[in-house]
Design an enzyme around this catalytic site. Structure first.
Site, short mmCIF file in Angstrom:
data_model
loop_
_atom_site.label_atom_id
_atom_site.label_comp_id
_atom_site.label_asym_id
_atom_site.label_seq_id
_atom_site.Cartn_x
_atom_site.Cartn_y
_atom_site.Cartn_z
N ARG A 94 0.72 -1.22 0.06
CA ARG A 94 -0.08 0.00 0.17
C ARG A 94 0.84 1.30 -0.04
O ARG A 94 0.67 2.27 0.45
CB ARG A 94 -0.82 0.00 1.24
CG ARG A 94 -0.35 0.08 2.53
CD ARG A 94 -1.22 -0.06 3.46
NE ARG A 94 -0.68 0.09 4.95
CZ ARG A 94 -0.90 0.84 6.23
NH1 ARG A 94 -1.96 1.77 5.82
NH2 ARG A 94 -0.25 0.76 7.06
N LYS A 114 2.14 6.60 1.17
CA LYS A 114 1.61 5.58 1.72
C LYS A 114 0.22 5.62 1.96
O LYS A 114 -0.47 6.55 2.52
CB LYS A 114 2.48 5.45 3.23
CG LYS A 114 1.92 4.19 4.04
CD LYS A 114 2.76 4.22 5.48
CE LYS A 114 2.60 3.10 6.02
NZ LYS A 114 3.25 3.12 7.68
N GLY A 127 -4.70 -1.53 -0.82
CA GLY A 127 -3.65 -0.69 -0.68
C GLY A 127 -3.81 0.89 -0.31
O GLY A 127 -2.94 1.82 -0.47
N ARG A 177 5.74 10.04 3.05
CA ARG A 177 6.79 9.55 4.14
C ARG A 177 8.17 9.80 3.27
O ARG A 177 8.27 9.47 2.19
CB ARG A 177 6.82 8.18 4.49
CG ARG A 177 7.75 7.63 5.50
CD ARG A 177 7.26 6.43 6.06
NE ARG A 177 7.31 5.09 5.40
CZ ARG A 177 6.98 3.96 5.82
NH1 ARG A 177 6.51 3.61 7.19
NH2 ARG A 177 7.12 3.06 4.91
N ASP A 249 10.71 -7.15 8.30
CA ASP A 249 10.47 -6.39 7.41
C ASP A 249 10.09 -4.80 7.68
O ASP A 249 9.97 -3.97 6.85
CB ASP A 249 9.22 -6.91 6.54
CG ASP A 249 7.98 -7.08 7.36
OD1 ASP A 249 8.08 -8.10 8.33
OD2 ASP A 249 6.99 -6.35 7.13
N ASN A 250 10.12 -4.71 9.00
CA ASN A 250 9.92 -3.40 9.71
C ASN A 250 11.07 -3.18 10.27
O ASN A 250 11.16 -2.11 11.15
CB ASN A 250 8.95 -3.50 10.84
CG ASN A 250 7.38 -3.71 10.05
OD1 ASN A 250 7.20 -3.50 8.81
ND2 ASN A 250 6.47 -4.39 10.80
N ASP A 259 8.01 2.25 9.96
CA ASP A 259 6.82 1.49 10.06
C ASP A 259 5.96 1.50 11.41
O ASP A 259 6.05 0.84 12.12
CB ASP A 259 6.68 0.10 9.74
CG ASP A 259 7.11 -0.07 7.98
OD1 ASP A 259 6.65 0.75 7.54
OD2 ASP A 259 7.58 -1.32 7.75
#
Length: 474
Positions: A94, A114, A127, A177, A249-250, A259
């Site tokens: 997204r 985002k 998304g 972002r 992944d963060n 995130d």
């Protein structure tokens, strides 16, 4: 989507890495974009024209309705360990990276939308983002920046004029972002688990050039990431911050906090505090964050072993040694941060016990984390304890260390973006009133300024105000 002649000089180094690293995809236009916030100081830091961003043409770009000339919109590919389980393909589901800009001082930054619509990585999702997570990330990330924590930033927030369906219809929004990059531990995992050593090497070379130019090789890069994460996590701990979803992944390899989903700051202190609705086992509780960081860094180390020479045994030993160096780096950063909170600019090894004693007293009394530490600088700490006797006994030993209250004041914010204040700003924003949001962002963007007209924002939640559960918002 229309083309916009935006006065932005994009230079898209990640998009030049080639196929496999991303999917080219454009943001999905929205019905009726509206302004919520524009971060003019950040725009100036990036060398962007804030007046243009505040124009109708700028709003169209920030909403995803116009593609700025020179942008190369992409959704990045990555994998990730989520609560310990490997998901081999995640990616930006997204978010769309519009491109990169080089600031006047030569620093490179990503500009990403985002909540800008579905991408090839959306996994049947829409998304989109609803207003609540956008306001939360904007407020929290800007507070973190003001407090000196490495972090992604919020350049803008806009409404979409469209509903987002979760359990019910909610107002949609898009966050712009900014990050020094959006490359994650999970980005390395994506190529490592596929055995794609060529792209893994290309990625490592890119990260070294972009973030660790003195590293020289993959091992040097690993050591750099470990050192930065040790400092960042120590700063989280010193602010009572709980990330909430420390999946690989963060975790950004730049060392920036990334995130802000179910994140929160503690009110009443306890080391086992958890807010995230999906963290039912407490894996990412406040006290567990350093251990999780080590685990995540071990995954990165495993990915890099094929790049560390033909002698696999030697590479494993070197990577293991590097990861095992995290605790010492973290403990040194932790002691430096918490000693400063006590007004001790030059900590001694025995100051650790002094800090830990105070934390134990606070946990037993469920004392407010931020107000207790701020109270050391103002002389009001004892007021937060129903039974002040244990605190007073500790205070005598603390005073014997001759603390510098100016050091304590500089290390302890007067305000944090408290959960109930964020929720109040979201509730008002849903009705179209962003006044509480703007006030919260202004006040927490100057966290050490003890202004009288902001003192109500320093108060812990009253009866019925506490927010005990936070959500990812996806």
């Amino acid at each position: 989507m229309t083309q916009s002649h935006a006065p932005i000089a994009f230079d898209n180094s990640y998009a030049r890495l080639g196929p496999g690293f991303f999917a080219r995809t454009a943001p999905t236009p929205v019905a009726q974009p509206g302004r919520i916030a524009l971060n003019r100081p950040l725009a100036e830091r990036l060398g962007l024209d804030a007046d243009w961003l505040d124009s109708d043409a700028g709003l169209a770009m920030l909403a995803g309705n116009a593609s700025p000339q020179g942008a190369d919109p992409i959704a990045q590919a990555y994998a990730g360990h989520q609560f310990g389980g490997l998901s081999p393909q995640l990616g930006d589901g997204r978010a769309v990276l519009l491109g990169e800009v080089v600031a006047p001082d030569g620093a490179r930054f990503d500009i990403q939308l985002k909540g800008s619509g579905p991408t090839p990585f959306s996994r049947r999702g829409d998304g989109r983002a609803w207003l609540g997570p956008v306001l939360r990330e904007y407020a929290v990330s800007e507070f973190m920046a003001a407090a000196g924590v490495p972090t992604t930033r919020a350049l803008a927030a806009v409404t979409t004029g469209e509903p987002v369906w979760r359990e019910t219809a909610l107002p949609g929004a898009v966050l712009t972002r900014v990050a020094s990059s959006h490359i994650r531990v999970g980005t390395f995992e994506y190529f490592a688990i596929r055995g794609d050593i060529d792209r893994l090497r290309t990625l490592a070379d890119h990260v070294i050039a972009r973030h660790y130019p003195d590293a020289g090789d993959a091992l040097g890069m690993l050591r750099g990431v470990i050192a930065r994460q040790a400092e960042t996590v120590a700063q989280w701990m010193a602010l009572g911050f709980i990330h909430g979803v420390m999946n690989t992944d963060n975790m950004a390899v730049s060392g920036e906090t990334i995130d802000y989903g179910p994140c929160a700051f503690m009110d009443a202190y306890h080391p086992d505090t958890v807010f995230s609705s999906i963290d039912r086992g407490g894996r990412y509780a406040w006290a567990e964050q350093p251990q999780v960081a080590v685990w995540n860094l071990a995954q990165l180390a495993s990915c890099l072993i094929p790049l560390m020479g033909d002698d696999t045994d030697r590479a494993v030993a070197q990577a293991t040694e590097a990861v095992h160096g995290f605790p010492a780096l973290y403990q040194a950063a932790w002691l430096r941060r918490f000693a400063a909170k006590l007004g001790l600019a030059n900590p001694r090894s025995d100051d650790r016990a002094l800090v830990e004693r105070l934390l134990t007293i606070m946990a037993n009394a469920r004392a407010d984390f931020t107000r207790t530490f701020r109270g050391l600088a103002t002389g009001e700490a004892a007021a937060g304890f129903t039974d002040p006797a244990p605190y007073r006994a500790w205070e005598r030993d603390w005073q014997a260390r001759r603390p510098d209250l100016a050091v304590a004041a500089a290390a302890n914010p007067a305000r944090i973006p408290r959960n109930h204040r964020i929720q109040a700003a979201i509730d008002a924003g849903v009705t179209g009133d962003f006044t509480p949001f703007h006030r919260l962002v202004a006040a927490t963007g100057a966290p050490f300024d003890d202004r009288a007209d902001w003192r109500d924002l320093s108060q812990p939640p009253g009866d019925g105000e506490a927010v005990r559960v936070t959500y990812c918002g996806t």
